[in-house]
Design a protein around this motif. Structure first.
Motif, PDB file in Angstrom:
ATOM      1  N   ASP A 121     -15.111 -11.775 -10.494  1.00 31.96           N
ATOM      2  CA  ASP A 121     -15.965 -11.734  -9.312  1.00 31.96           C
ATOM      3  C   ASP A 121     -15.818 -10.401  -8.580  1.00 31.96           C
ATOM      4  N   ILE A 124     -17.567  -7.587 -10.548  1.00 32.30           N
ATOM      5  CA  ILE A 124     -19.029  -7.679 -10.411  1.00 32.30           C
ATOM      6  C   ILE A 124     -19.477  -7.126  -9.065  1.00 32.30           C
ATOM      7  N   LYS A 125     -18.740  -7.453  -8.000  1.00 31.00           N
ATOM      8  CA  LYS A 125     -19.099  -6.956  -6.666  1.00 31.00           C
ATOM      9  C   LYS A 125     -18.965  -5.442  -6.598  1.00 31.00           C
ATOM     10  N   ASP A 128     -21.780  -3.583  -8.573  1.00 35.75           N
ATOM     11  CA  ASP A 128     -23.155  -3.796  -8.128  1.00 35.75           C
ATOM     12  C   ASP A 128     -23.737  -2.493  -7.573  1.00 35.75           C
ATOM     13  N   ASN A 130     -26.418  -2.024  -5.967  1.00 33.80           N
ATOM     14  CA  ASN A 130     -27.175  -2.240  -4.735  1.00 33.80           C
ATOM     15  C   ASN A 130     -26.319  -2.845  -3.628  1.00 33.80           C
ATOM     16  N   LYS A 131     -25.008  -2.672  -3.699  1.00 31.29           N
ATOM     17  CA  LYS A 131     -24.122  -3.312  -2.730  1.00 31.29           C
ATOM     18  C   LYS A 131     -24.366  -2.811  -1.302  1.00 31.29           C
ATOM     19  N   LYS A 134     -27.756  -4.258  -0.062  1.00 34.11           N
ATOM     20  CA  LYS A 134     -27.660  -5.686   0.266  1.00 34.11           C
ATOM     21  C   LYS A 134     -26.907  -5.900   1.576  1.00 34.11           C
TER      22      LYS A 134
END
Length: 262
Positions: A121, A124-125, A128, A130-131, A134
């Motif tokens: 997890d 993945i964060k 990303d 587009n963190k 977002k």
């Protein structure tokens, strides 16, 4: 003799030893690699802020979130490795506390799986692309929901830029003065950033804490807006930045008027 029985398979002593010794090594190795990646990524975030100051708030929020994740993974890693070691150490005394040991065997598997889930997890964060987008959308929506009426983005940015330039320019003038040594870089070529400038004006009692907090709130809103997928502003924010600019301008003029009369 089997050590534990599950619906579809059973483990003997050699399998238990292999499973938990390997599990502890794998978890510790994964956490070590994740920690090394976190340190590298943290450095990249710092460089992004240096290149674009408007990313400061989003990056600081991400860094705090990632640090909390690292701490959670660290605690889970320690618990998992300790449980694996306990299982291996107590295996020879299985006949004394069989029920407790079987319970610990099952819980250790759960701890190992949870640690792997936390690591995946986190990766993945971090990966990303587009963190920041977002996060900016979420933070901006939290502020905008209090006022749904749209304002003029160009006007908002115009007054915000005027306000920021007013604050930083006067802070630059003050640190070039021999009466205030705020930084070792005190010279005419050094222009402090907005947060530093607010502290300088507060030190000279030009701006109080309340005004500093209002400016900081608008600064965060402006940064989230320019990095969001929908760069729009509310009418209330447009009015607020105008009023704040006028108020700060008056405060600065009053200060220099009082200094010139001495």
């Amino acid at each position: 003799m089997s050590v534990s029985k599950i619906s579809y398979f059973e483990l003997n002593e050699n399998q238990v030893l292999y499973l938990y010794s390997t599990g502890a090594q794998v978890i510790a190795g994964l956490f070590g690699l994740t920690l090394a990646g976190y340190i590298f990524f943290n450095d990249r975030l710092e460089k992004e802020v240096q290149a674009d100051e408007s990313l400061y708030d989003a990056v600081e929020t991400l860094k705090k979130d990632y640090y909390r994740s690292i701490k959670k993974m660290g605690v889970m890693c320690i618990c998992s490795v300790a449980a694996c070691m306990a299982n291996i150490a107590w295996l020879s005394n299985l006949h004394l506390h069989k029920g407790i040991h079987i319970f610990l065997l099952n819980q250790t598997v759960l701890l190992l799986l949870m640690e792997i889930f936390y690591i995946v997890d986190f990766v993945i964060k971090v990966a990303d692309p587009n963190k920041i987008l977002k996060l900016s959308n979420v933070r901006k929506h939290e502020i905008d929901k209090e006022d749904g009426s749209k304002g003029d983005l160009a006007e908002f940015l115009k007054y915000y830029n005027m306000m920021e330039d007013l604050i930083t320019s006067n802070a630059q003038f003050l640190i070039s003065s021999p009466t205030l040594f705020y930084t070792k870089k005190s010279n005419k070529d050094y222009k402090p950033q907005i947060l530093q400038s607010l502290k300088i004006l507060n030190a000279k009692e030009i701006l109080n804490i309340e005004l500093m907090e209002e400016v900081d709130e608008l600064r965060r809103y402006r940064n989230y807006t320019v990095h969001s997928s929908e760069p729009t502003v509310t009418n209330s924010m447009c009015q607020q930045v105008k009023q704040l600019y006028d108020e700060i301008n008056n405060k600065i003029n009053q200060y220099f008027d009082s200094q010139s009369s001495l």
